[in-house]
Design an enzyme around this catalytic site. Structure first.
Site, PDB file in Angstrom:
ATOM      1  N   SER A 159      52.289  55.177  71.616  1.00 41.49           N
ATOM      2  CA  SER A 159      53.114  54.353  72.404  1.00 41.49           C
ATOM      3  C   SER A 159      54.250  54.636  71.869  1.00 41.49           C
ATOM      4  CB  SER A 159      52.443  52.972  72.228  1.00 41.49           C
ATOM      5  OG  SER A 159      52.816  52.643  71.003  1.00 41.49           O
ATOM      6  N   GLU A 278      50.953  53.835  83.846  1.00 41.36           N
ATOM      7  CA  GLU A 278      50.239  53.193  82.790  1.00 41.36           C
ATOM      8  C   GLU A 278      50.044  51.643  82.917  1.00 41.36           C
ATOM      9  OE1 GLU A 278      51.079  53.959  78.577  1.00 41.36           O
ATOM     10  OE2 GLU A 278      53.426  53.188  79.019  1.00 41.36           O
ATOM     11  N   ASP A 285      57.934  44.980  77.829  1.00 43.03           N
ATOM     12  CA  ASP A 285      59.217  44.876  77.208  1.00 43.03           C
ATOM     13  C   ASP A 285      60.217  44.679  78.298  1.00 43.03           C
ATOM     14  OD1 ASP A 285      58.925  47.596  77.532  1.00 43.03           O
ATOM     15  OD2 ASP A 285      59.432  47.999  75.557  1.00 43.03           O
ATOM     16  N   THR A 286      59.935  45.525  79.456  1.00 38.69           N
ATOM     17  CA  THR A 286      61.172  45.609  80.374  1.00 38.69           C
ATOM     18  C   THR A 286      61.036  44.211  81.060  1.00 38.69           C
ATOM     19  OG1 THR A 286      59.374  46.435  82.244  1.00 38.69           O
ATOM     20  CG2 THR A 286      60.786  48.055  81.094  1.00 38.69           C
TER      21      THR A 286
HETATM   22  N1  LIG Z   1      54.380  62.407  84.382  1.00 36.37           N
HETATM   23  C1  LIG Z   1      55.474  61.997  83.945  1.00 36.37           C
HETATM   24  N2  LIG Z   1      56.409  62.573  84.637  1.00 36.37           N
HETATM   25  C2  LIG Z   1      57.929  62.046  84.731  1.00 36.37           C
HETATM   26  N3  LIG Z   1      58.164  61.368  83.605  1.00 36.37           N
HETATM   27  C3  LIG Z   1      56.987  60.659  82.771  1.00 36.37           C
HETATM   28  C4  LIG Z   1      55.894  61.202  82.974  1.00 36.37           C
HETATM   29  N4  LIG Z   1      55.191  60.728  82.052  1.00 36.37           N
HETATM   30  C5  LIG Z   1      55.965  59.604  81.353  1.00 36.37           C
HETATM   31  N5  LIG Z   1      57.128  59.790  81.818  1.00 36.37           N
HETATM   32  C6  LIG Z   1      58.315  59.138  81.274  1.00 36.37           C
HETATM   33  O1  LIG Z   1      58.321  58.704  80.002  1.00 36.37           O
HETATM   34  C7  LIG Z   1      58.181  57.327  79.848  1.00 36.37           C
HETATM   35  C8  LIG Z   1      57.066  56.970  78.820  1.00 36.37           C
HETATM   36  O2  LIG Z   1      55.921  57.464  79.128  1.00 36.37           O
HETATM   37  P1  LIG Z   1      54.440  56.519  79.271  1.00 36.37           P
HETATM   38  O3  LIG Z   1      53.659  57.309  79.663  1.00 36.37           O
HETATM   39  O4  LIG Z   1      54.836  55.192  79.932  1.00 36.37           O
HETATM   40  O5  LIG Z   1      54.370  56.368  77.651  1.00 36.37           O
HETATM   41  P2  LIG Z   1      54.352  54.834  76.623  1.00 36.37           P
HETATM   42  O6  LIG Z   1      53.205  54.563  76.472  1.00 36.37           O
HETATM   43  O7  LIG Z   1      54.982  55.578  75.467  1.00 36.37           O
HETATM   44  O8  LIG Z   1      55.481  54.066  77.259  1.00 36.37           O
HETATM   45  C9  LIG Z   1      57.912  56.620  81.199  1.00 36.37           C
HETATM   46  O9  LIG Z   1      58.538  55.539  81.363  1.00 36.37           O
HETATM   47  C10 LIG Z   1      58.756  57.786  82.133  1.00 36.37           C
HETATM   48  O10 LIG Z   1      60.006  57.410  82.263  1.00 36.37           O
HETATM   49 MG   LIG Z   2      55.206  52.987  79.352  1.00 32.35          MG
END
Ligand SMILES: Nc1ncnc2c1ncn2[C@@H]1O[C@H](COP(=O)(O)OP(=O)(O)O)[C@@H](O)[C@H]1O
Ligand SMILES: [Mg+2]
Length: 389
Positions: A159, A278, A285-286
């Protein structure tokens, strides 16, 4: 509906597994409703412990230790606040009749990118980025070639951006592979490779569910940097079509996971297309911004949902939040805050973490204004007027 008084034989007991800044706000709301609050984390004086009736310091990944505190306290509700918790302990406690929020299987699905992605895309048919799961370098290379560049690589158990990278060209695959292996906090045995979505903006759609209703908060826009959010604002302006799609996705995933509580549904929006990314089965947190924008914050809604109370609330004003991260280590954190940070429409919240380290989130700045854009501008300005020493 029944409420109680804490520290009595008939108290409603809430146990927080994870006692960070989000848990602290949940604990405050639970206190307001007369619940008895037990805070658990891996270090003493964690934020939620500062406002709980009792606390325990345990290794949250150890099955026996997690089960031991649950069996000892026999809480009415266990609220997992972080992902790094021994999941077998939650399944076992649930079998013993303890109410896990929202339920052990939902926690299990959402802590693992493979489980939640397959559930959302394959079982529920929600639109997501294209993806592949890989466990060798060869497969990673092939997956990137197939999905195209840039591609996004993430360990399935991780995460806050740990082990994540964007691969812009075939030459960068090796760096992404090594980074995933070295920086993942959980297991990096398996990785997800995702098509990069060149989104216009991303949102969190906070969705609260009790046994009879589902409510949506106005969408929250946010900016992520290095795996963490730095600014969020509410409400994020969206086309009616995109909002309808986003709410449909949120309803589908939340009903699919089941149980009660608030969920932070993360989505990417491009034009009128909405991609599910997800979901957190807990406050997001946001969503700290809801402390200033809504009559019932995401934390208040979470506890109401847990207790199966009505979920009505009003959106009061556009607003924004800025995460405050420390830039140094100190064991006696103190904050320098400019006078104008505290005004009729802005304030700073101290989480109370016992130590600061570079990059550790120590507080949050909240601003309300006529529009979320104005609030964001002011949040950006005011956060530069807070420092730690
Ligand atoms: N497939 C994707 N395309 C574009 N940006 C992405 C993608 N996956 C993640 N991100 C960017 O990375 C951030 C973190 O990814 P996320 O999957 O939410 O992981 P975490 O579990 O660490 O929050 C997202 O909020 C987005 O800004
Ligand atoms: Mg995320």
């Amino acid at each position: 509906m029944r409420l109680s008084t804490p520290l009595k034989s008939n108290s409603i007991k809430i146990m927080l597994l994870g006692s960070g800044e989000l848990g602290k706000e949940v604990a405050i709301e639970a206190n307001r409703l007369g619940c008895e609050v037990i805070a658990v984390d891996r270090y003493p004086n964690a934020p939620a412990m500062l406002v709980a009736h009792r606390s325990y310091v345990i290794n949250m990944k150890n099955k026996e230790q997690v089960l031991d505190v649950i069996r000892r306290e026999k809480p009415d509700f266990v609220l997992p606040e972080i992902e790094a918790i021994n999941i077998e302990a939650l399944f076992e406690a649930e079998n013993e009749g303890i109410h896990i929020i929202p339920n052990a299987e939902a926690v299990n699905k959402t802590m693992n990118r493979k489980n939640i992605r397959k559930f959302a895309a394959e079982s529920l048919g929600l639109k997501t980025s294209k993806y592949k799961f890989v466990s060798t370098y060869e497969d990673l290379k092939n997956a990137c070639d197939e999905l195209g560049y840039p591609a996004v690589v993430k360990p399935i158990m991780s995460s806050s951006g740990h082990g994540q990278s964007i691969v812009k060209s075939p030459e960068e695959v090796i760096t992404a592979w090594e980074f995933a292996k070295s920086d993942a906090r959980g297991s990096a045995d398996e990785l997800i490779v995702e098509e990069f979505i060149d989104f216009d903006y991303e949102i969190t759609l906070l969705t609260a569910k009790n046994d009879s209703e589902i409510v949506f908060c106005p969408p929250i826009g946010h900016i992520q940097k290095g795996g963490d959010y730095i600014f969020s604002w509410q409400e994020m302006e969206m086309s009616e079509t995109a909002l309808q799609k986003a709410q449909h996705i949120a309803k589908t995933i939340v009903e699919g996971l089941g149980g009660r509580g608030i969920f932070g549904v993360e989505m990417f929006i491009k034009g009128d297309e909405v991609y599910f990314s997800e979901v957190s089965p807990r406050p997001h947190d946001t969503g700290l911004v809801t402390l200033i924008t809504q009559t019932q914050s995401e934390f208040a809604l979470h506890i109401r949902a847990v207790l199966n109370l009505p979920l009505g609330f009003e959106f009061l004003t556009p607003g924004a939040s800025a995460a405050f991260k420390a830039d140094k280590t100190t064991y006696t954190p103190s904050f320098n805050i400019a006078h104008e940070v505290f005004s009729q429409t802005s304030r700073f919240v101290v989480f109370g973490k016992p130590e600061s380290h570079p990059g550790r989130r120590m507080g949050v700045l909240l601003v309300s204004d006529k529009t979320s854009k104005d609030a964001l501008e002011r949040a950006k300005l005011l956060i530069s007027k807070v420092s730690i020493d």
